[in-house]
Design a protein around this motif. Structure first.
Motif, PDB file in Angstrom:
ATOM      1  N   TYR A   1       0.852  -1.184   0.000  1.00 47.53           N
ATOM      2  CA  TYR A   1       0.000   0.000   0.000  1.00 47.53           C
ATOM      3  C   TYR A   1       0.886   1.231   0.000  1.00 47.53           C
TER       4      TYR A   1
ATOM      5  N   GLU B   1       4.821  12.008  -6.353  1.00 46.68           N
ATOM      6  CA  GLU B   1       4.107  11.165  -7.309  1.00 46.68           C
ATOM      7  C   GLU B   1       5.017  10.719  -8.443  1.00 46.68           C
TER       8      GLU B   1
ATOM      9  N   ARG C   1       0.176  -3.786 -11.611  1.00 42.02           N
ATOM     10  CA  ARG C   1      -0.722  -2.834 -10.950  1.00 42.02           C
ATOM     11  C   ARG C   1      -1.755  -3.532 -10.079  1.00 42.02           C
TER      12      ARG C   1
ATOM     13  N   TYR D   1      -0.779  -4.071  -5.974  1.00 43.29           N
ATOM     14  CA  TYR D   1      -0.630  -3.078  -4.908  1.00 43.29           C
ATOM     15  C   TYR D   1      -1.803  -2.108  -4.904  1.00 43.29           C
TER      16      TYR D   1
ATOM     17  N   LEU E   1      -3.043   1.839  -4.264  1.00 45.05           N
ATOM     18  CA  LEU E   1      -2.473   3.169  -4.442  1.00 45.05           C
ATOM     19  C   LEU E   1      -3.499   4.232  -4.066  1.00 45.05           C
TER      20      LEU E   1
ATOM     21  N   THR F   1      -3.908   8.593  -3.659  1.00 46.27           N
ATOM     22  CA  THR F   1      -3.360   9.941  -3.747  1.00 46.27           C
ATOM     23  C   THR F   1      -4.451  10.910  -3.287  1.00 46.27           C
TER      24      THR F   1
ATOM     25  N   LEU G   1       2.033   9.505 -11.988  1.00 43.19           N
ATOM     26  CA  LEU G   1       2.251   8.168 -11.433  1.00 43.19           C
ATOM     27  C   LEU G   1       2.447   7.113 -12.518  1.00 43.19           C
TER      28      LEU G   1
END
Length: 336
Positions: free
Chosen positions: A44, A57, A69, A72, A74, A76, A128
């Motif tokens: 995380y 970022e 992808r 994990y 993510l 923001t 990102l």
């Protein structure tokens, strides 16, 4: 969907330091730190446009490039749009002046409207280098940045960011949203709304071993009642609980230094690391979904994971309680 059900474990990686918070760090050191987190099983990662005006970022995206992808989680934040135009004067960051003076020199627009929220998300995806976000936090609509104007900023977010994020969640574009703040009052206000309702909140510095009384009085009972989860940011209180000198993003006061010394004296008597005490305390509250300490050195990741699993005796917590160094209302690890 609850935040707890989304997160892969009790510890994440907070990337504010990758935005050159307090000091400039080389790109190689930032990349090696993220890689160390990955190699040791952390899945995380939390970031924000505000951290170094996009630098965090950019660095996180570069470090995670090529990684699956789907492996994990993510998150923001929205509330700051980073412009191509460069800043020529000093930034007004309220109580946090100078926090990211070593970050990118780009201008930052503080805005929580619907249009700014959508642009912020688009820009974050580009920086990102990913095609989707899991969690989006509405960033810093609180007193520490805006003083008496914070309610005005909250209303801007309520009619803008909150509604956009609720729609994106309902459409399946994101999995969850909430507030990412350093104060309890905005979250309390959000939880009292009929709509839109957040899925959780990232609370930085307000549920730490050093500072937790206020959160326990109203916010955390409200969160439990609403079934809303908390991610604890800043579990080391800006570094003072990890051997640093900062508290609340500033040099710690003599009173805070003395309180930390008292905690450390008790920790030393019980052969407990203060990092273990800090992380395990923040995780002990039933509302807590995870802690997200920050790091800028690969070695810090191993320290954090070791602290997470360190055996902390019940006698240590009992002595902290007796010395009035933790609130009588605070849940303690192992029901100490």
């Amino acid at each position: 969907m609850t935040i707890t059900s989304l997160l892969p474990g009790p510890i994440g990686f907070g990337t504010a330091p990758l935005g050159n918070m307090f000091r400039a760090i080389p790109d190689e050191e930032a990349a090696a730190t993220v890689q160390a987190a990955w190699d040791q099983g952390i899945r995380y990662f939390d970031t924000a446009p505000f951290y170094g005006a996009g630098l965090s970022e950019e660095r996180l995206g570069a470090a995670l490039a090529g990684k699956d992808r789907d492996r994990y989680v993510l998150s923001t934040k929205v509330g700051r749009v980073i412009l191509d135009e460069l800043e020529t004067g000093s930034r007004d960051l309220g109580e946090k002046g100078g926090l990211f003076e070593h970050g990118n020199p780009n201008k930052i627009v503080h805005e929580w409207t619907a249009e700014a929220t959508e642009r912020s998300i688009e820009d974050s995806l580009k920086r990102l280098g990913v095609d989707r976000l899991d969690i989006v936090w509405v960033h810093d609509i609180a007193q520490d940045f805006h003083g008496d104007l914070w309610l005005q900023k909250f209303e801007e977010a309520r009619t803008g960011a909150f509604r956009v994020l609720s729609r994106l969640r309902d459409e399946g574009v994101i999995k969850a949203w909430g507030l990412g703040v350093n104060r309890t009052e905005p979250v309390e206000l959000a939880l009292a709304l009929d709509e839109p309702q957040p899925d959780g909140f990232l609370l930085a510095g307000r549920y730490s071993l050093l500072d937790h009384d206020h959160a326990l009085q109203r916010l955390l009972p409200m969160a439990a009642e609403h079934g809303v989860d908390m991610v604890v940011g800043g579990p080391y209180s800006s570094g003072i609980l990890a051997g640093g000198t900062h508290f609340e993003y500033q040099e710690a006061s003599p009173e805070i230094i003395e309180k930390v010394r008292r905690i450390k004296d008790i920790a030393d008597r019980h052969a407990v690391s203060i990092k273990a005490a800090a992380l395990q305390f923040s995780l002990a509250h039933p509302v807590t979904a995870a802690v997200v300490p920050g790091a800028t050195k690969p070695s810090r990741i191993a320290e954090d994971l070791s602290a997470l699993h360190e055996n902390v005796p019940a006698d240590f917590w009992a002595e902290l309680r007796k010395a009035n160094l933790v609130s009588p209302n605070a849940p303690l690890p192992g029901n100490a």
